[in-house]
Design a protein around this motif. Structure first.
Motif, short mmCIF file in Angstrom:
data_model
loop_
_atom_site.label_atom_id
_atom_site.label_comp_id
_atom_site.label_asym_id
_atom_site.label_seq_id
_atom_site.Cartn_x
_atom_site.Cartn_y
_atom_site.Cartn_z
N ALA A 1 3.17 13.94 -32.10
CA ALA A 1 2.48 14.57 -33.37
C ALA A 1 2.25 13.56 -34.34
N PHE A 2 3.28 12.88 -34.64
CA PHE A 2 3.01 12.14 -35.84
C PHE A 2 2.85 10.45 -35.55
N THR A 3 2.43 10.50 -34.43
CA THR A 3 1.88 9.01 -33.83
C THR A 3 0.40 9.04 -33.81
N GLY B 1 6.69 15.48 -49.72
CA GLY B 1 6.15 16.28 -50.65
C GLY B 1 4.52 16.62 -50.11
N LYS B 2 4.49 16.51 -48.74
CA LYS B 2 3.05 16.95 -48.02
C LYS B 2 2.94 18.41 -48.42
N LEU B 3 4.04 19.03 -48.20
CA LEU B 3 4.07 20.62 -48.27
C LEU B 3 4.94 20.96 -49.55
N SER B 4 4.34 21.88 -50.42
CA SER B 4 5.01 22.32 -51.62
C SER B 4 6.15 23.16 -51.36
N GLY C 1 10.98 18.26 -41.45
CA GLY C 1 11.68 17.86 -42.77
C GLY C 1 11.52 16.55 -43.27
N GLY C 2 11.80 15.42 -42.53
CA GLY C 2 11.61 13.99 -43.01
C GLY C 2 10.11 13.63 -43.39
N ALA C 3 9.29 13.91 -42.32
CA ALA C 3 7.96 13.41 -42.43
C ALA C 3 7.07 14.21 -43.21
N LEU D 1 1.83 22.60 -36.65
CA LEU D 1 2.58 21.55 -36.44
C LEU D 1 3.86 21.85 -35.88
N ASP D 2 4.64 22.83 -36.48
CA ASP D 2 6.00 23.22 -36.31
C ASP D 2 5.90 23.79 -34.65
#
Length: 1313
Positions: free
Chosen positions: A1100-1102, A80-83, A73-75, A128-129
């Motif tokens: 994953a996001f670090t 807009g990293k995925l359309s 969601g937020g990341a 990633l999910d």
């Protein structure tokens, strides 16, 4: 039934009116993609003009509540990293992975998106999910290691820092094997072996075996095609390996990803996880599914794709070709080219005859025929391409003068044939004929001259031919004989290898065979053949300085200053230049330094040649496809090179082929696959340009039927032509001198007698019989090299006679006039079969529009049936349609369709009254068909059936528009609610014949699973139905109210109760067979989504931290730069790095932006540091520890004071030579010096700066013994790690594991241990 009775009452005159609403072929092939799922509320619109097939656009994806925003969601989505489009693909893939098939395997998902959509981003989103939900291992299988960088980029672009493991070599380690991350592996690696076991088993063991539930993405999954059920030996290794992988990992989440995955129905065997066959599915196994597909044709395939999307299993979007233009460029052969072609064909026939003699004389094995036919096909294909060069060069030069940039598409380069000459760089060889090398190569390799030691016969003649086709299929090229296949088949072509092989398996030489071989080679050398087409193209378009060549060949022939052909390497041998050569050439084209680009199959992946908005060369591209590929996969791949996102203009495509009829075989192959893909094959017939390959689709059920019928008439030497075939069609385009032997020319009075016509047709059949025998397709007389013989002669089965692929393969080997004649005959027979099928209402051209002035629903859709497996319903839609056409609408259509003065379209009136009155119609001449007309009537609108000119003239006479108006309007008004039989109709108000208002029933939803029952009921009542209702056809209904169109199967509504009864009986029978009625039907079930793991989400996001990330710069950047410069001046390279780190230079070590002054000083320090070797690098990292190392030095100082330690040893100059250790001089800077930091770092890592012979060898640095895992941990080292934020327990455990190495210990903790 009422319609049937009315038809019978109407009599012959009313047959043409007995049809319900007639569909028109839908002109909308692609529709603009619109995101209608829940993903539309998140993310950004996708950049670029994206479209999807109109049939799929009308099918909405099912609703889903998958919590994708919990993970992305937020990341990802919010930024807009995925359309929206990409979020939709990720969401439905993850949602479908929650479903389990009745077989006990997890359901898969198919991403069929084309260029411009971002398949890599969607794969990354799926990985990633799953990672943030605790499934930390994933596998990404692709075609090339070059795509590893793209995979890393796609994952990093989403903000994730999941480790991407390159290929399987990392799994070979006995220690430190990756415990998580995404393993990127190629298909070629997957089928290989290493360390005594297969890579497949190694991969299965790494992911955890059958319990693995993570993602396995099969990118470019069409590489796994060519699996032959029951004939695994003919299947490719990749297809077998992919199937085995799915069977060993039943719980894994498989994603199939390919823009061309369904280009051939037979290539779907690896997609086991879609649930199309198996327990509970409509088909018990893949073979049953394949047989059904082949029998039912493209109608069933289109319906299947729509159901897959409706079930949430499939998405297919791609960059729109809306602005691209398509045209065909036919190259007429000159008389000299025809003579050269005929001479080559004669030589191949003589070679075949010589081979028969040689095989019989030597007793050689019969495997000579499969390479013979493969080499012949490749020879003539290359010859056809070479003969196009003149026309292509002329077209290219004209386009360049008009301001275009040229892209020329090829499939092969001919390098394999040139390599057989053994040329060396610099040899003045002239321009080499690739065709000659193919022929010479075959003769030298496969012409038998030694007698076989075994006296047994050469083997079954038919078996050789059967093996040929099996070899074609197994090659993956469908008989095209690709360059790699040809090279592999002829790898032992050298004389030395041949003699070695014959010496092992043969005896003495046979004089006759030796003489025949020598004579053939002499004729090959004397044959007039064109040079290599690629070298000739480059030469005539300006040479290498003007042409960007993007191919896989390593050398080429270029013209020197004296005009001679010289063999030159494209790049230096044993260098990396070849790897980047195509990229450099591409850049030269995109920068405008070269305006012509030639791209081959080897470079068709990853190369973008479009008119990019960011490129200097923004000329519109003219894409000339001069070598048609066998595979639509390759065709789409190559077309996509010049058509990408972010372009200023769409390309102009030109499909180039010669007038040789046999070359249409390649167009037919591509057409068949492109038609299956639903791409580029059907455009608006009135468009200024449009590439319509559907007319070239010969390899179809009707094509096979037509071929058998043609063979029947040829074998019997029939005095008649097949029904619907005319002699002028067969003779079209044939030179008059080739017609004199058989064509019945008119006599002086302009008439042809019946006897002359019969004699001419029999002569034609005799001539064609000889041609078929020359092709090796014996129809009666068995020969040693025939393949398809009729069943009566004891040869192969009769099904081979209907093999269109083989017929078109062999057709190339005939002289030009003969192959054009035979091809015309076959084409005319096929067109006659199509007309007959259309007249019977059994011909399908694609999704048809259901026209009408006013279409209304009769109530809400009703549920007809519910599928046990999927739970999807089959819905019944009852519609009322006003199908009439007003006079004004008819006039407008005539004005729009009329092509010119020669067009014979217009209004007509019946020559005799029908049902007591004159009947009017509008006849519109069909484009490209001079004698065929589309029909429109005032009461029934456009007719589904066409009418030829003879029937039209016999029944209707032309009338002016004004004369037709009154009768047309009267017929239009009176037919609103009354049938055309008038007031005395026996059926009364129930009769629907000729009424404007009529009812139509459409079935939508789950139709594929009940298709068999629908067909059987329809066939049972076939004679009771009108022609337009006798076949299942997909129709599209646009209600005109802004809602989605309705797409489904048109079906007679009064037969549906019987269909339900049949389905119920089948269900009861299946339940009783499964265990006495009490057994529950096999169903899918769905598991809940796994919640997000906060720890995995953070990780994953670090970004993974190195030890330098824990220290901040101290002081100004200028001070750090000055300290670094001063240290470099004193010769202390590592000290310079450390000084910069302590005084602000740590920003550089941590990857931060440096100040200008620091940037000037850093290179000098770096150059000095390089001299130090490997230990210098390690010391540099340790010295750059900044604040943490300062704390380490203070701790060491306290420890020395407590232990009464002496002063430290003099400073060691690590930049000095091995034997030159001297103390540093100069004033001390404020704070600890760089050497102090270095010394502290080395001590904490178990090293002492005094002494020598240590691990760094030659630096004068001794390495002290480090404590083992069970030894005492240095408290100072623990203090350093705790200062970084780790707990004391973590620090002690990490230091024991890493033998006291602080840097390794910190990284060990950061890896999550």
């Amino acid at each position: 039934m009422a319609a049937a009775v009315a038809a019978a009452a109407a009599g012959p005159a009313g047959d043409e009116f007995v049809e319900t609403v007639a569909e028109e072929l839908s002109r909308e092939v692609f529709a603009t993609y619109t995101c209608r799922s829940s993903a539309a509320g998140h993310g950004q619109p996708h950049p670029g003009d994206i479209a999807e097939p109109s049939s799929l656009a009308a099918i909405p994806l099912p609703p889903t509540d998958y919590p994708l925003l919990d993970s992305l969601g937020g990341a990802v989505a919010a930024q807009g990293k995925l359309s929206q489009l990409q979020l939709e693909g990720v969401m439905y893939a993850c949602a479908k992975h929650l479903t389990w098939l009745p077989s006990g395997e997890r359901c898969g998902f198919f991403i069929g998106d084309g260029a411009g959509v971002g398949k890599g981003r969607q794969i990354s989103g799926i990985i990633l999910d799953n990672y943030v939900r605790g499934r930390r291992k994933a596998v990404w299988v692709s075609t090339s290691t070059d795509l590893y960088t793209d995979a890393v980029r796609d994952l990093r672009d989403l903000g994730s820092h999941i480790e991407v493991i390159q290929n399987a070599q990392a799994l070979d380690k006995t220690t430190n094997t990756p415990q998580e991350g995404c393993l990127f592996i190629t298909y070629s690696t997957l089928i290989s072996s290493g360390r005594g076991r297969t890579r497949l088993q190694q991969l299965v063991d790494w992911v955890g075996g059958a319990a693995f539930e993570g993602v396995i993405c099969l990118d470019e999954c069409h590489k796994a095609k060519n699996f032959v059920p029951g004939k695994e030996k003919q299947s490719t290794k990749v297809s077998q390996c992919v199937l085995e992988l799915q069977r060993q990992l039943p719980r894994a989440r498989f994603v199939y990803c390919s823009a061309t995955g369904v280009s051939e129905v037979g290539n779907l065997a690896y997609m086991e996880r879609l649930g199309l066959w198996g327990p509970g599915a409509a088909f018990p196994n893949f073979q049953a599914f394949l047989d059904s597909m082949k029998r039912r044709g493209i109608t069933f395939l289109e319906m299947l794709s729509m159901e897959l999307k409706g079930d949430g299993l499939y998405v297919s979007r791609g960059l729109s070709f809306r602005e691209a233009e398509f045209s065909e460029l036919e190259c007429r052969l000159s008389a000299a080219q025809v003579a050269a072609y005929d001479a080559a064909a004669q030589l191949w026939q003589d070679l075949r005859n010589a081979l028969v003699i040689a095989v019989a004389a030597t007793g050689a094995k019969a495997d000579v025929w499969k390479p013979f036919w493969a080499a012949q096909q490749r020879f003539f294909k290359l010859l056809c391409v070479s003969m196009k060069v003149g026309s292509v060069v002329k077209e290219a030069k004209a386009a360049l003068e008009a301001g275009y940039a040229i892209v020329i598409g090829l499939q092969s380069t001919g390098e394999a044939a040139a390599d057989s000459l053994g040329l060396q760089p610099g040899d003045r060889c002239g321009f080499i004929s690739t065709c000659r090398q193919v022929l010479q190569h075959f003769v030298e390799a496969h012409f038998p001259t030694n007698k076989a030691l075994d006296d047994k016969a050469a083997g079954a003649p038919g078996a050789a031919g059967a093996a040929e086709e099996e070899w074609y299929n197994a090659s993956g090229a469908g008989g095209e004989g690709s360059e790699s296949t040809w090279q592999a088949a002829s790898e032992d072509a050298s004389p030395g290898r041949q003699k070695q092989r014959q010496g092992q398996q043969a005896g003495e030489e046979d004089p006759t065979s030796v003489e025949l071989k020598a004579a053939v080679l002499e004729r090959v050398a004397a044959l007039d053949l064109p040079p290599n087409f690629l070298d000739e193209l480059v030469d005539k378009l300006g040479g290498p300085s003007q042409v960007a060549e993007m191919t896989g060949r390593k050398a080429r022939v270029v013209r020197d200053d004296r005009g001679r052909g010289v063999y030159q390497l494209r790049a230096k041998p044993d260098s990396n230049e070849m790897d980047s050569l195509n990229i450099k050439e591409k850049q030269a084209f995109m920068d405008g330094r070269k305006l012509v680009a030639i791209v081959s199959d080897a470079a068709s992946t990853g190369i973008s040649l479009h008119a990019s908005a960011v490129a200097k060369n923004q000329r519109r591209r003219v894409h000339l496809t001069i070598e048609l590929p066998w595979s639509a996969d390759k065709a789409i791949q190559q077309l996509g090179r010049s058509h990408r996102s972010n372009q200023v203009s769409a390309p102009l495509y030109k499909l180039v082929f010669t007038s040789v009829g046999g070359e249409r075989r390649f167009a037919a192959a591509v057409a068949r696959r492109l038609q299956s893909l639903g791409a580029l094959t059907r455009g608006d017939r009135r468009a200024a340009s449009g590439l319509d390959l559907s007319e070239l689709n010969f390899d179809s059920p009707l094509g096979r039927k037509s071929l058998r019928k043609m063979y029947d008439f040829i074998v019997l030497s029939s005095p008649l032509l097949p029904p619907g075939v005319r002699l002028n069609q067969v003779a079209e385009g044939i030179p008059e001198e080739d017609l004199r032997d058989w064509y019945p020319f008119p006599s002086e009075d302009g008439r042809v007698t019946a006897a002359a016509m019969v004699a001419g047709i029999q002569a034609l059949h005799a001539r064609l019989r000889d041609s078929v025998d020359l092709m090796g397709i014996g129809l009666a007389l068995p020969r040693g090299d025939t393949v398809a013989e009729d069943a009566g002669s004891g040869g192969s089965s009769g099904k081979d006679v209907g093999d269109v692929r083989r017929f078109l393969n062999r057709l190339l080997g005939l002289p030009v006039a003969r192959q054009n004649l035979l091809f015309n005959y076959f084409s005319a027979t096929l067109q006659a079969e199509i007309r007959a099928a259309r007249a019977e209402g059994k011909y399908f051209e694609g999704v048809s529009d259901l026209p009408g002035q006013n279409i209304a629903r009769d109530g809400e859709p009703q549920e007809l049936w519910v599928d046990d497996l999927t739970g999807l319903p089959t819905l019944r839609h009852d519609l009322t349609i006003d199908r009439g056409m007003s006079f004004e609408a008819a006039r407008a259509r005539l004005a729009h369709e009329r092509a010119g003065a020669s067009d014979r379209s217009g209004f007509r009136a019946s020559r005799r009254p029908m049902f007591g009155r004159t009947v009017y119609l509008l006849a519109i001449q069909k484009p490209g068909a001079h004698n065929l007309f589309s029909i429109c009537r005032p009461n029934t609108g456009p007719s589904y059936f066409d009418m030829d000119i003879d029937e039209l003239n016999s029944k209707y006479a032309p009338v002016p528009e004004e004369e037709a108006r009154e009768g047309w309007e009267a017929q239009y008004d009176s037919s609103l609610s009354a049938c055309m039989h008038g007031d005395h109709c026996q059926q009364g108000a129930a009769c629907q014949v000729g009424r404007r208002l009529t009812g139509v029933t459409i079935l939508s939803g789950s139709v594929v699973r009940i298709w068999d029952s629908l067909e059987r009921v329809l066939m049972r009542h076939e004679m009771e139905l009108s022609k337009s209702d006798r076949a299942l056809r997909i129709v599209r209904v646009d209600f005109g109210d802004g809602s989605l169109p309705l797409i489904g199967v048109r079906y007679p509504g009064h037969l549906l109760p019987e269909v339900v009864a049949v389905l119920s009986a089948q269900q009861e029978q299946a339940q009783h067979g499964a265990g006495g009625g009490a057994a529950a039907p096999l169903r899918r079930h769905t598991e809940p989504a796994t919640p997000v793991d906060p720890k995995a989400l953070r990780k994953a996001f670090t970004a993974p931290k190195s030890i330098t990330d824990f220290f901040k710069p101290r002081g100004g950047a200028a001070a750090g730069a000055a300290a670094a410069a001063a240290a470099a001046a004193n010769g202390g390279a590592v000290a310079a790095t450390a000084a910069g780190a302590t005084a602000g230079g740590a920003a550089a070590a941590a990857g931060l932006k440096r100040a200008p002054a620091e940037a000037v000083a850093a290179p000098a320090a770096k150059r000095q540091a390089v001299k130090g070797g490997s230990m210098g690098a390690k010391g540099g990292i340790a010295a750059a520890l900044g604040r943490g190392q300062q704390q380490a030095q203070q701790a060491q100082q306290r420890q020395r004071e407590q232990q009464g330690a002496s002063e430290p040893a003099p400073v060691v100059d690590l930049a000095a030579d091995d034997d030159s250790c001297c103390a540093a001089s100069g004033s001390k800077a404020a704070g600890p010096t760089a050497n102090d930091v270095l010394r502290a770092s080395l001590r904490h890592n178990g090293s002492d700066s005094s002494g020598n012979g240590g691990e760094g060898g030659g630096f004068g640095v001794a390495v002290a013994k480090r404590p083992g895992s069970g030894g005492r941990v240095d408290p100072a080292a623990v203090e350093v790690l705790t200062a970084m934020g780790f707990t004391g327990q973590q620090a002690e455990r990490a230091l024991r594991v890493t033998s006291g190495d602080i840097e390794r210990a910190a990284n060990w903790i950061l890896m999550g241990n």
